[in-house]
Scaffold this motif. Structure first.
Motif, PDB file in Angstrom:
ATOM      1  N   PRO A  44     -24.692  30.483  35.995  1.00  0.00           N
ATOM      2  CA  PRO A  44     -23.243  30.438  36.205  1.00  0.00           C
ATOM      3  C   PRO A  44     -22.678  31.861  36.212  1.00  0.00           C
ATOM      4  O   PRO A  44     -23.209  32.740  35.534  1.00  0.00           O
ATOM      5  CB  PRO A  44     -22.729  29.662  34.976  1.00  0.00           C
ATOM      6  N   PRO A  45     -21.624  32.071  36.980  1.00  0.00           N
ATOM      7  CA  PRO A  45     -21.063  33.412  37.086  1.00  0.00           C
ATOM      8  C   PRO A  45     -20.486  33.894  35.752  1.00  0.00           C
ATOM      9  O   PRO A  45     -20.206  33.104  34.860  1.00  0.00           O
ATOM     10  CB  PRO A  45     -19.944  33.262  38.120  1.00  0.00           C
ATOM     11  N   ALA A  46     -20.319  35.200  35.660  1.00  0.00           N
ATOM     12  CA  ALA A  46     -19.803  35.807  34.437  1.00  0.00           C
ATOM     13  C   ALA A  46     -18.413  35.279  34.117  1.00  0.00           C
ATOM     14  O   ALA A  46     -17.616  34.990  35.012  1.00  0.00           O
ATOM     15  CB  ALA A  46     -19.759  37.324  34.605  1.00  0.00           C
ATOM     16  N   LEU A  47     -18.125  35.190  32.839  1.00  0.00           N
ATOM     17  CA  LEU A  47     -16.802  34.780  32.375  1.00  0.00           C
ATOM     18  C   LEU A  47     -16.203  35.899  31.526  1.00  0.00           C
ATOM     19  O   LEU A  47     -16.935  36.670  30.907  1.00  0.00           O
ATOM     20  CB  LEU A  47     -16.909  33.521  31.508  1.00  0.00           C
ATOM     21  N   ALA A  48     -14.893  35.936  31.486  1.00  0.00           N
ATOM     22  CA  ALA A  48     -14.238  36.819  30.527  1.00  0.00           C
ATOM     23  C   ALA A  48     -14.458  36.247  29.129  1.00  0.00           C
ATOM     24  O   ALA A  48     -14.695  35.046  28.968  1.00  0.00           O
ATOM     25  CB  ALA A  48     -12.751  36.922  30.832  1.00  0.00           C
ATOM     26  N   GLU A  49     -14.361  37.114  28.147  1.00  0.00           N
ATOM     27  CA  GLU A  49     -14.562  36.690  26.764  1.00  0.00           C
ATOM     28  C   GLU A  49     -13.776  35.422  26.429  1.00  0.00           C
ATOM     29  O   GLU A  49     -14.323  34.457  25.894  1.00  0.00           O
ATOM     30  CB  GLU A  49     -14.124  37.829  25.846  1.00  0.00           C
ATOM     31  N   VAL A  50     -12.514  35.425  26.774  1.00  0.00           N
ATOM     32  CA  VAL A  50     -11.673  34.285  26.403  1.00  0.00           C
ATOM     33  C   VAL A  50     -12.118  33.022  27.134  1.00  0.00           C
ATOM     34  O   VAL A  50     -12.015  31.910  26.604  1.00  0.00           O
ATOM     35  CB  VAL A  50     -10.184  34.601  26.659  1.00  0.00           C
ATOM     36  N   GLU A  51     -12.659  33.188  28.299  1.00  0.00           N
ATOM     37  CA  GLU A  51     -13.146  32.016  29.034  1.00  0.00           C
ATOM     38  C   GLU A  51     -14.415  31.445  28.397  1.00  0.00           C
ATOM     39  O   GLU A  51     -14.621  30.228  28.382  1.00  0.00           O
ATOM     40  CB  GLU A  51     -13.408  32.393  30.501  1.00  0.00           C
ATOM     41  N   VAL A  52     -15.260  32.329  27.877  1.00  0.00           N
ATOM     42  CA  VAL A  52     -16.440  31.845  27.164  1.00  0.00           C
ATOM     43  C   VAL A  52     -15.994  31.029  25.951  1.00  0.00           C
ATOM     44  O   VAL A  52     -16.504  29.936  25.697  1.00  0.00           O
ATOM     45  CB  VAL A  52     -17.325  33.019  26.705  1.00  0.00           C
ATOM     46  N   LEU A  53     -15.025  31.566  25.234  1.00  0.00           N
ATOM     47  CA  LEU A  53     -14.539  30.859  24.048  1.00  0.00           C
ATOM     48  C   LEU A  53     -13.967  29.500  24.428  1.00  0.00           C
ATOM     49  O   LEU A  53     -14.193  28.503  23.746  1.00  0.00           O
ATOM     50  CB  LEU A  53     -13.481  31.709  23.330  1.00  0.00           C
ATOM     51  N   GLU A  54     -13.251  29.465  25.532  1.00  0.00           N
ATOM     52  CA  GLU A  54     -12.674  28.185  25.948  1.00  0.00           C
ATOM     53  C   GLU A  54     -13.755  27.202  26.408  1.00  0.00           C
ATOM     54  O   GLU A  54     -13.665  26.003  26.132  1.00  0.00           O
ATOM     55  CB  GLU A  54     -11.624  28.412  27.042  1.00  0.00           C
ATOM     56  N   ALA A  83     -23.405  31.783  24.692  1.00  0.00           N
ATOM     57  CA  ALA A  83     -22.152  32.503  24.938  1.00  0.00           C
ATOM     58  C   ALA A  83     -22.417  33.867  25.588  1.00  0.00           C
ATOM     59  O   ALA A  83     -21.709  34.284  26.510  1.00  0.00           O
ATOM     60  CB  ALA A  83     -21.392  32.685  23.621  1.00  0.00           C
ATOM     61  N   PHE A  84     -23.463  34.516  25.109  1.00  0.00           N
ATOM     62  CA  PHE A  84     -23.819  35.824  25.673  1.00  0.00           C
ATOM     63  C   PHE A  84     -24.152  35.699  27.158  1.00  0.00           C
ATOM     64  O   PHE A  84     -23.722  36.504  27.988  1.00  0.00           O
ATOM     65  CB  PHE A  84     -25.019  36.368  24.895  1.00  0.00           C
ATOM     66  N   MET A  85     -24.902  34.683  27.499  1.00  0.00           N
ATOM     67  CA  MET A  85     -25.285  34.488  28.908  1.00  0.00           C
ATOM     68  C   MET A  85     -24.073  34.144  29.769  1.00  0.00           C
ATOM     69  O   MET A  85     -23.957  34.622  30.893  1.00  0.00           O
ATOM     70  CB  MET A  85     -26.319  33.374  29.013  1.00  0.00           C
ATOM     71  N   ARG A  86     -23.200  33.284  29.233  1.00  0.00           N
ATOM     72  CA  ARG A  86     -22.024  32.912  30.016  1.00  0.00           C
ATOM     73  C   ARG A  86     -21.126  34.129  30.259  1.00  0.00           C
ATOM     74  O   ARG A  86     -20.472  34.238  31.288  1.00  0.00           O
ATOM     75  CB  ARG A  86     -21.219  31.801  29.315  1.00  0.00           C
ATOM     76  N   TYR A  87     -21.061  35.004  29.273  1.00  0.00           N
ATOM     77  CA  TYR A  87     -20.244  36.213  29.423  1.00  0.00           C
ATOM     78  C   TYR A  87     -20.821  37.120  30.504  1.00  0.00           C
ATOM     79  O   TYR A  87     -20.097  37.679  31.322  1.00  0.00           O
ATOM     80  CB  TYR A  87     -20.197  36.950  28.088  1.00  0.00           C
ATOM     81  N   HIS A  88     -22.131  37.275  30.483  1.00  0.00           N
ATOM     82  CA  HIS A  88     -22.757  38.254  31.374  1.00  0.00           C
ATOM     83  C   HIS A  88     -22.885  37.776  32.808  1.00  0.00           C
ATOM     84  O   HIS A  88     -22.707  38.556  33.743  1.00  0.00           O
ATOM     85  CB  HIS A  88     -24.140  38.647  30.837  1.00  0.00           C
ATOM     86  N   GLY A  89     -23.256  36.526  32.980  1.00  0.00           N
ATOM     87  CA  GLY A  89     -23.556  36.069  34.326  1.00  0.00           C
ATOM     88  C   GLY A  89     -24.792  36.785  34.849  1.00  0.00           C
ATOM     89  O   GLY A  89     -25.354  37.667  34.183  1.00  0.00           O
ATOM     90  N   PRO A  90     -25.243  36.423  36.040  1.00  0.00           N
ATOM     91  CA  PRO A  90     -26.495  36.986  36.565  1.00  0.00           C
ATOM     92  C   PRO A  90     -26.460  38.514  36.708  1.00  0.00           C
ATOM     93  O   PRO A  90     -27.415  39.194  36.331  1.00  0.00           O
ATOM     94  CB  PRO A  90     -26.656  36.320  37.937  1.00  0.00           C
ATOM     95  N   ASP A  91     -25.374  39.040  37.215  1.00  0.00           N
ATOM     96  CA  ASP A  91     -25.327  40.485  37.443  1.00  0.00           C
ATOM     97  C   ASP A  91     -25.244  41.249  36.127  1.00  0.00           C
ATOM     98  O   ASP A  91     -25.843  42.319  35.969  1.00  0.00           O
ATOM     99  CB  ASP A  91     -24.135  40.838  38.324  1.00  0.00           C
ATOM    100  N   GLY A  92     -24.482  40.711  35.202  1.00  0.00           N
ATOM    101  CA  GLY A  92     -24.348  41.385  33.914  1.00  0.00           C
ATOM    102  C   GLY A  92     -25.666  41.425  33.162  1.00  0.00           C
ATOM    103  O   GLY A  92     -25.988  42.419  32.511  1.00  0.00           O
ATOM    104  N   LEU A  93     -26.428  40.351  33.265  1.00  0.00           N
ATOM    105  CA  LEU A  93     -27.715  40.331  32.577  1.00  0.00           C
ATOM    106  C   LEU A  93     -28.670  41.349  33.197  1.00  0.00           C
ATOM    107  O   LEU A  93     -29.385  42.060  32.499  1.00  0.00           O
ATOM    108  CB  LEU A  93     -28.321  38.923  32.638  1.00  0.00           C
ATOM    109  N   ARG A  94     -28.638  41.429  34.511  1.00  0.00           N
ATOM    110  CA  ARG A  94     -29.521  42.406  35.152  1.00  0.00           C
ATOM    111  C   ARG A  94     -29.091  43.822  34.774  1.00  0.00           C
ATOM    112  O   ARG A  94     -29.907  44.680  34.466  1.00  0.00           O
ATOM    113  CB  ARG A  94     -29.517  42.230  36.668  1.00  0.00           C
TER     114      ARG A  94
END
Lengths: 440, 487, 440, 487
Positions: free
Chosen positions: A44-54, B333-344
Motif C-alpha cells: 500500500p502507498p505511503a501514508l502520513a503519520e496521522v493517516e497511519v494512526l487513523e 504502522a512503520f510499513m504503512r508510513y513508508h510505503g514501497p518507495d520509503g522502504l526502499r
C-alpha cells in the motif's frame, strides 16, 4: 514518500559523489542484476503519520476490547488486571524503550539495575535463589526449563501434567521435537489435580502447575516426592499472582519455577509482548537460559551491574550453547519489576486476596445457581461444568458483552473462568444471572 | 551518587499501591489449607513518589537511541517512530484478550494478515507465521519447518551448514533443533567459500543458514550458485533476516532462491529494542512449506471474515498466543508510513551511510575486508593492539565519552579485534561526520597516549566494571537483609 | 484513605515525638480552636487510582469529542489540527512536566533552552524582533499588549476592532476596568474588514486582527498608517498558522503581535491550557510582560540560558510592576516550540496552505450551494450567512455529528466556519450537503 | 557537551513533518494579493530523529520533581500523580472543542461543577469561578470582584492593605486592578502587626490581602480580629491561597471570615508545574459576591442538564474559554483520589515534615522567627554573610551538587538572606534526613572553606551563569545567520 531518512536530496548527491557513485542504485553493484527486484514493492502507498494512526484506529474499532466492549472472565494465561498509571509511565520512559541490550554497562546502568531488581523480586516471590532477566513468554519459559532439566540430568524423558496450559504443552512438543524429547503426559484426577500416583519411571523433569491451568492448586509436596523418586527435577509452572497468597514453590523444593508474567501489570495486548519468568536454585545457575544481571563494582569501587555468566550464551558458545535465546523481554521485565515494587510486599498479598475473593464469590454464586464448580482449592481461576456444550454458550455471551472464560479442548462442557481484582460484584452478579439462563 | 535499589529504599509498611474498593465479601482462606503463604514475599515497600524518582533516576543512567547515535553493528539501532508507540497503545489493540473469538477481533486479524502479506512481498515468499517472538525463535521455527519438510519427503538429513561469519544464534538454534552445525569458511573476499561449501555439501545436509548481506556487511554475490548447490543435494536454504534492512525493495531472499526467511522486525521495521526485547521474528516460507507453518494463521473463512486456521502439517505452536502482537502492530504502522518507495529509500540510505563512513574512516580504521560494504562494515583494531596494547574494546569505551554508543566489538569472530559499525539510515551526514571525528580522535589517542584509553570511560555514571568478579561469584539477587528492617 | 504521604504510622508517631507533640492535631496549635473545622470535609470518599480513572472516563463519555463524535468546522480561537506523536511525546517528558520555573538555571537548561528556541521561532513567524516565553492565552496576550501600550504611551484610550474575538474583547473590558482603560470599538465594513476610516483621535493602541476573528485578512499597511496618525502602537492579534502563509505583521510595522498559540500542536482541551503568544520590537523589551529567556555564558565560558530582565517582574518590582503575570504556560510553549520545529520552515507553509485549500474548497462549495460567503481574502476561517437563524441550525447539525462553526453574537444568521488540514474532501462534501438542506 | 539549538541543527530542506494526503484541490492564492508571504519564516529544518534526540537531551539537562526533592519554599513542589496525566489525556476530555453546545459536553460541565463544589467546601465559600489560569490571575479577578462589590454598594474605596511579607504578585495585582497598595508591617512574631493595621485602616480601604499561613510559614493567629477590623471599615478580605495546602480539612478561609479566596491548584492539588505553567487559580467567594463572578458557570438548567450561566452582575470573562480545563481535571482527580481524610492527611504531614525539618536544622540554620512553622519555614543565612561572605544563594547553589533542588532564596523580603524551605508531604523522613545532612555539610563548608561554595555548583550541566551580562545586552532570540545556510 515517508521515511525517517534525514538526508536532503543534495546531501545524498554529495555523499554519492564522495564515495564515487552516480546513483543510489550503484550502491548495490555487488548484487547481481538478475537478483534485483527491478520493480517497486507491491505494498500500500505511503501514508502520513496521522493517516497511519487513523488506519490503526479503524482496525482497532473492529476489536472487542476488555472493559469497554467486554467484561472479561477469561484467563488462560492472560489476565485482565488493573494497570497502575505510574508503572506504565515509568516502564515506558524512552531511556528504557529505545535502549539496546546493555552491552556497554557503563551507559546502561538504568536497564541493568532495573533488571537486577526484577530478578530479586521474582526470586523472592517464588521463594527461589535466583531468577533470570526474563524469557519470551510462559510457553518459552516452560520449554527452557525442560531444556535445563535435560541438560542437568542428560535424560530425554519429560513427564508433563495435563494441567499445564495446552499451548505451553504445544510449544514444548513443537520446540522439543528437534532435541528428541520424549514427552509423557500425566492426566488429572476428577478433582483436577495431577494424578501423581500414575507417574513412574525415570525422567529429567516433572512439570506441574501451581495452580494448574484449570486453577487447581497442586500438591507440590507430593510432586517433589514423586520427582525425587524419578530422579527428576521438579519444574513448577506457577501463577505469580497466586504465589503471593500461596506458599511459594521454593518452599516445597522446586528446582525450577517458570511462569507467564503478564499478570504483573502488563496489558492484555492480544497475547504479546508478555514475559516468561524463570527462577531456579543457585546450583543450577550455569544452566540458566537467557540473560542474567549481576552486581559488581567499577574501577572506583562503586556498585554497578553487568550482564554476567555470558559464557552460557549463544554468541560465545555458539553450537554448544544450551539455549538459543538472545533477546529477552527486557522492557516487560522492567515493567513487571516496577509493578512488583508498586504493589509491594503487602500490596501483592492484597491483590491476590482480592482476586481470590472475586473468584470464590463467582464460584459460590454459580454453585448457588446450580452449576458444578470443579477444582478447589483454587485462587483466581476454576472450572465450571455447564453440562451442555460450552462453545455456543460462550459465543452467545460474547454478543452480550461477556468474555465467558476459556474452553478446555478435552472437555467440551467445561469453561475455565477467572475473576481478578478488576471485576465488581455487580459484574459477577450479572454474569451469573446471564450464564444461568443458558444452562437452565 | 549511586542509586539505591528499591529494596534499599524500602521502609516496613510503606505503600505505593491502591486497590479498587470491593463490595465482594471476603472469602474464607480455609480451602487453601497448608498452601496458604505464611510470610509475604519480601518485595519492595516504597512510596509512589520514591518509586517514580527511583526509576526516573535509573532512566537517566541509561543511553538510548532517543539520546543519540548508536552505531552498534548488526544491532541496527535506528530511530523508533513515536507514532508507532501511539498505535501500540490504542485501547482497541492493547486491551484485547488473546482468546477472544475471531468475529470480535477482526481488526487484529486484518492487521496481522496485512503484515503477513507485506512481509511476504518484501521477502518474496508465499506465507508467514508471525508467532516467533524474536529472531532466534524464528531461526528455531524455520529449522523445525525444514525438518518437517524433509520428514514429509521421507528423508531426515542431520547437518546444517553455517558460515564462520554467522551470528552465534545460528549454530545455537541448529543444536536446539537437533541438528549438527557444520561450518563453511569465508574466503579472502569475506564471502562464503564455494570450494569449502562443495567440500561439506552432501545429502546428509538438511540446509544452509545464510545472512545476506553477511555479518561483514558484504553481499554474498554467489548466492544464486550457493543455493543451486544446496538445492542440488535436496537441502533447503534459510535466510537469516538480520541484515534484511540493507536490501528492502532492492532484492528479495525469495528471488535469490531461499526457502525460509525470518525478519527481525526491530532491525528493519524499527520496533524499539526495549533494552533487549521484546522483539519479533516472523518466518516466511515458500508455498511448498506453507503447510508446515505454526498455527493458527489468519485466513479468510467461508463467511468472508478472517478466521484462525492451522495448516494441515503444522509443526505446532511456538508461542503461547499470537506472538508479540503489539510489536507486530508497530511494524505494520512503520510499513504503512513508508510505503514501497520509503522502504526502499530506507535501505538505500542505510547502505549509503555505511559506505560513506567506511570510506571516511578508511585512513584511520580500515575495513577488515576491502570491499564496498552494504549497511555496515567491520574494521579491525588489531594494529593498535600490537602497537600500543589498545584493544577494540578500549576504542569502544572511548567512544562512550564522546556521547555516542560504542560499536559492536569482537564480532564477527573471523575478524581480529573487530569493530562492527552500522550507522543506519536515520543518522544524518552531520552525525556521521561527528562520529568519524570521534573515531579519528580516538585513534590519535591510541597512537600517542594509549594509557588514556585504558581509563575510559570517565564521564559515565559508572566506569569500567569488574565483569570477571561478577561472573566468579555471581550476585544475581539482593539478599534479604538489613535494608528490609528499616522502619 | 488515599494520599501520597510516604510516612508509615510509626514514622508519624516518631516524628511527632521528636518535635514534642502528641498528635497531628497539635501541629495546628497556633490556629485558634474557634477557627478549626472540627468535622471532616463533606467531599466524596476516597477512590482507588483505577476508580478515579473510571470516574473520569465515565464523565468523558458524556462529551462529544472532535473526530470520534464530531467533525469540527468550528474555530473561534480553538482549532482541530493534527497533533504529531513525536511532538506530544517530547513535550510531555517528565523532566519538563514536573519541573518548576527555572529559578536555578544550572539545573534548568532544558526548559530554558527550549523556551529560547520557542521565543526565536515565534519572533521569526511574526517577523518581530523578539517574543516572550508565553502568556496564559490569546485573551491574556491581548490584555498584556494593551497594558504595554498604555505603559509606553501613558494614554488610556484604546481603539479595538470589532474583528477581535468577542471573548478577548470581554477579557480586555474585564481586566482593563481596574486601570480605567477607555475602550473604543471600531466596527467592520460589509467586507468584514475593520472600518479604519472611522478611527480618529489619539490612543495608546490600535488593536486589530490578522486575520480577524471572522477570518478576514486585514489591511495592516492601512492599520499602521492609522495608528501612526493616532500616535498609537499597532497591536496585531494574529493567527500563527495563517501567518505562515501571510506576510508577517512585523513587515508592516506592527509594534506588538499577540496570538493564541493553540493551533501549534496543542489539543483542543476544552479551551485550556493553551498559550498566549507575545512578540514585539527590541525597543519595547523592558515593557514586555511575562518571562523572557536570554542567552549568556557560564563561568567556564559555555553557552547557557537564564530568565532575564527579571527586574520587570512582580516579585522584584511588586506594586511598580507593569504586569502581575508570574507563571506562564511554559509547558505549552515548549510544546509549541517542538511543533514549530517538527513542522519546520517549509512544513508550516504547507500546513497553512492545506488549511487554506480546505477552507476555500468549503467556501466555494457553499457558494455553489447558494450560500453567501463573506470575508475574502481569508486563510482558514470565514463567515457564511445562512439568512436564517444560525443557532438552531447549528444545534440540528450537532445531532448529526457536525460542529458547525461558531456563532457571531451580533449577527444571528452568521456562522464562522473553519477548515483545517484535518478535514477531508469527503467530510466537506457531506457537510455542505447537510447544511444546504437546512437553508433550502 | 553543550546542546546546539534546533536552528543550529538545521539543514536547508530537511523535514520532519508529514501532512495528510488531501483530495482537496489546490485553491488559488490570488485573493491574498499583497498579503502572501514572500519568504517562509526561518523555522528549524530538522529530521524527526534529530528533533527527538535534541529535546531528549534537553530534558536530560533539567531537574524535576520526578528526579528528586525540590524544597522550593512557597512553590510547593510535591509529587504529581501519574494517574492525573492519564485523566488529562482522555480523548473525551482533551479532544473537546470549547465551543461545543452544552448538551454535548455534560461530562465536562459535571466535572467542573464537582470541582467548584469541592473548592467551596474546602475553602468555606459559596461559589467559585474556575476561569483564572493562574494564581496571579485569580488575585486580579478577586480584586475586580471586590471593586464591583463596592461600586454596587455605592462606594469606591481605593486602597488595598498588604503585609510586608506578601508575595510580589499581591501588590502587582493591586496596581493592575487600579488600586493603591498600602503595606502593613509584620511584628516581632512574624505576624501582621495589629497596631500597624489599625494605623492604616480607614474607610478608604477597599480590602486586605492575606496569605495564611503567611509566607514565613506562620499562621496569622489574630486573623479573626484582623478581619473584624477590616470588615468594620466596610472593606473585604482576600485570602491568597498560596499556602492553603497547609490547612486543608483543618481550617477554612471562609470560617476565618475571608470573602474571596483563590487556590493555586498546583500547590495544593498537585497539578504539575510544567516548568512554570500551566497553572490554575480558581476564585471562590461568599454568597454575597457570587453575582459578580466571571461567567459562565456550570449550573443546573430547567431540563436538569447543566448549562452555562453568567451571573447578573458578572465582572465579565477573564479567560478566552473555561480556564485551564485539563489542569482543572487533574485537580478534580487528585481530590477524588484523596477524599476528605486523605486531603487532611496531606496537609497534616506537610506541616509535620516542615516542623520536623525546621527543628532538625535549628542548630545550623535557625529559623528567622522562632515559632513553630506550618508547611514551610524561613531560615536566614545572614550569619554566614557576615562571617565568611557566604550568601543565601551560595548555599542554594551548593545544594544543587547534592542532587537536590535549592530552596527559595531572598524571599520573603523581610528576612535577610532568606532561605525558604518547604519539604511538602510527599517527601519521606529519609529524604528529609538526607536533606538536613546536606544542609549541615554546606554550613560546615561555609564556616571552614567558604570559597568552595562560591564555586558551586560544579557538577551541573552548566555552572553559574552571567545573569548581569544577559540582562545588560539581552539575546532573546537566535539571530538568523550562518546556521541557516548549512546544506
Amino acid at each position: 514518500m515517508g521515511s525517517f531518512v534525514p538526508h536532503t536530496e543534495a546531501q545524498i548527491e554529495r555523499m554519492l559523489a564522495e564515495v564515487g557513485l552516480a546513483s543510489l542504485e550503484e550502491l548495490y553493484a555487488s548484487i547481481p542484476a538478475s537478483l534485483r527486484l527491478g520493480r517497486p514493492l507491491e505494498l500500500p502507498p505511503a501514508l502520513a503519520e496521522v493517516e497511519v494512526l487513523e488506519e490503526a484506529e479503524r482496525r482497532s474499532r473492529r476489536n472487542a476490547g476488555a472493559r469497554r466492549d467486554l467484561v472479561v472472565f477469561a484467563g488462560g494465561g492472560a489476565y485482565d488486571h488493573d494497570v497502575p498509571s505510574a508503572v506504565r509511565a515509568l516502564a515506558l520512559q524512552s531511556a528504557f524503550v529505545t535502549a539496546y541490550t546493555p552491552y556497554q554497562p557503563e551507559v546502561s546502568q538504568g536497564v541493568l539495575q532495573a533488571l537486577f531488581e526484577f530478578q530479586t523480586s521474582i526470586a523472592r516471590l517464588f521463594g527461589m535463589d535466583l531468577a533470570n532477566a526474563s524469557l519470551y513468554d510462559g510457553a518459552a519459559a516452560v520449554v527452557e526449563a525442560v531444556n535445563l532439566a535435560v541438560g542437568a540430568t542428560k535424560r530425554n524423558r519429560i513427564v508433563v501434567s495435563q494441567g499445564i496450559h495446552p499451548r505451553y504443552r504445544g510449544a514444548l512438543a513443537t520446540l522439543g521435537r528437534g532435541r528428541g524429547l520424549e514427552l509423557v503426559s500425566v492426566g488429572l484426577r476428577d478433582d483436577l489435580a495431577t494424578d501423581l500416583a500414575a507417574v513412574d519411571a525415570e525422567a529429567s523433569a516433572l512439570v506441574i502447575g501451581y495452580p494448574n491451568a484449570l486453577g487447581r492448586v497442586e500438591d507440590l509436596r507430593e510432586a517433589r516426592r514423586v520427582a525425587d523418586a524419578m530422579e527428576a527435577l521438579l519444574v513448577v509452572v506457577a501463577d505469580p499472582v497466586a504465589c503471593a497468597l500461596l506458599e511459594p514453590p521454593g518452599s516445597f523444593g522446586a528446582d525450577v519455577v517458570v511462569a507467564e508474567g503478564q499478570s504483573l501489570g502488563i496489558p492484555l495486548s492480544f497475547g504479546g509482548p508478555y514475559l516468561g519468568l524463570f527462577a531456579t536454585r543457585s546450583e543450577l545457575v550455569r544452566l540458566v537460559p537467557g540473560r542474567l544481571v549481576g552486581q559488581t563494582v567499577d574501577v572506583e569501587g562503586r556498585r554497578g551491574f553487568v550482564t554476567t555468566l555470558r559464557t552460557r550464551e549463544q554468541d560465545i558458545r555458539r553450537e554448544r550453547a544450551t539455549s538459543n535465546v538472545c533477546t529477552n523481554q527486557t522492557l516487560l521485565a522492567i515493567w513487571a519489576g516496577v509493578y512488583l515494587a508498586w504493589r509491594g510486599k503487602q500490596g501483592m498479598v492484597e491483590l491476590a486476596r482480592s482476586c481470590y475473593n472475586a473468584a470464590h464469590y463467582l464460584a459460590d454464586r454459580l454453585e448457588a445457581a446450580g452449576l458444578s464448580v470443579l477444582g478447589r482449592p483454587f485462587v483466581r481461576e476454576f472450572v465450571v461444568d455447564l453440562e451442555v456444550e460450552a462453545r455456543p454458550v460462550r459465543e452467545r455471551l460474547l454478543e452480550d458483552g461477556w468474555l465467558a472464560g476459556v474452553l478446555v479442548p478435552e472437555e467440551p462442557t467445561w469453561l475455565v473462568l477467572t475473576a481478578t481484582e478488576a471485576r465488581t460484584r455487580e459484574e459477577i452478579d450479572a454474569f451469573v444471572d446471564r450464564i444461568a439462563k443458558e444452562v437452565r | 551518587d549511586a542509586e539505591p535499589t528499591a529494596f534499599e529504599l524500602s521502609v516496613r509498611g510503606r505503600r505505593a499501591d491502591t486497590l479498587r474498593h470491593s463490595a465482594i465479601p471476603e472469602a474464607s482462606l480455609e480451602e487453601l489449607g497448608p498452601w496458604l503463604r505464611r510470610e509475604p514475599a519480601a518485595l519492595p515497600e516504597v512510596s509512589e513518589r520514591d518509586l517514580v524518582a527511583h526509576y526516573t533516576r535509573l532512566a537517566s543512567r541509561n543511553y538510548s537511541v532517543d539520546l543519540g547515535a548508536y552505531p552498534l553493528g548488526s544491532c541496527t539501532m535506528k530511530y523508533n517512530p513515536k507514532f508507532a508507540d501511539e498505535v501500540a497503545a490504542l485501547p482497541g489493540l492493547a486491551g484485547v484478550h488473546p482468546d477472544t473469538p475471531e468475529r470480535a477481533v477482526q481488526g487484529w486479524l486484518e492487521l496481522l494478515a496485512e503484515l503477513e502479506a507485506a512481509i511476504c512481498e518484501i521477502t518474496g515468499m508465499a506465507a508467514a507465521t508471525l508467532q516467533p517472538p524474536a529472531g532466534a525463535a524464528g531461526e528455531l521455527t524455520g529449522l523445525l519447518i525444514m525438518g518437517a519438510y524433509h520428514r514429509a519427503s521421507g528423508r531426515d538429513p542431520r547437518r546444517i551448514i553455517i558460515p564462520d561469519s554467522a551470528h552465534g544464534t545460528n549454530p545455537a538454534s541448529v543444536t536446539l533443533a537437533g541438528y549438527e552445525a557444520v561450518t563453511v569458511r569465508s574466503d579472502a573476499r569475506g564471502l562464503v567459500s564455494l570450494d569449502d561449501l562443495r567440500r561439506v555439501l552432501d545429502d546428509s545436509v538438511a540446509g544452509i543458514m545464510l545472512t545476506n548481506p553477511n555479518t561483514l556487511g558484504l553481499f554474498e554475490r554467489d548466492v544464486a550458485e550457493i543455493l543451486r548447490l544446496v538445492h542440488e543435494v535436496g537441502a533447503l536454504a534459510y535466510y537469516d533476516g538480520a541484515n534484511l534492512n540493507a536490501i528492502v525493495g532492492v532484492a528479495r531472499p525469495g528471488d535469490m532462491g531461499f526457502d525460509i526467511v525470518h525478519s527481525n522486525l526491530h532491525k528493519t521495521f524499527a520496533t524499539p529494542h526495549g533494552g533487549g526485547g521484546p522483539g519479533a521474528g516472523p518466518v516466511a516460507v515458500t508455498s511448498a512449506l506453507e503447510a508446515f507453518l505454526p498455527g493458527p494463521l489468519p485466513r479468510p473463512g467461508a463467511t468472508g471474515q478472517l478466521e484462525w486456521w492451522t495448516p494441515p502439517s503444522s509443526i505446532g505452536n511456538v508461542h503461547a498466543f499470537h506472538g508479540n502482537a503489539l510489536v507486530l502492530a508497530r511494524a505494520w504502522a512503520f510499513m504503512r508510513y513508508h510505503g514501497p518507495d520509503g522502504l526502499r529509500r530506507m535501505s538505500e540510505v542505510a547502505v549509503l551511510n555505511a559506505r560513506w563512513l567506511q570510506q571516511r574512516l578508511q585512513p584511520v580504521l580500515p575495513a577488515a575486508f576491502d570491499e564496498p560494504c552494504m549497511h555496515e562494515f567491520v574494521a579491525s583494531a588489531k594494529e593498535f593492539r600490537s602497537e600500543a596494547g589498545v584493544r577494540a574494546s578500549d576504542i569502544a569505551k572511548g567512544l562512550l565519552e564522546f556521547g555516542f554508543h560504542a560499536p559492536t566489538v569482537y564480532f564477527p569472530l573471523i575478524v581480529d579485534e573487530a569493530l562492527m559499525i552500522e550507522p543506519t539510515e536515520t543518522e544524518s551526514p552531520e552525525t556521521l561526520e561527528a562520529l568519524a571525528q570521534a573515531f579519528e580522535r580516538l585513534v590519535e589517542i591510541a597512537r600517542t597516549t594509549p594509557a588514556e584509553l585504558a581509563e575510559a570511560p570517565r564521564t559515565t555514571p559508572v566506569r569500567r566494571l569488574d565483569e570477571v568478579g561478577a561472573a566468579r561469584k555471581p550476585v544475581l539477587v539482593e539478599p534479604v537483609g538489613a535494608a528490609d528492617e528499616l522502619d
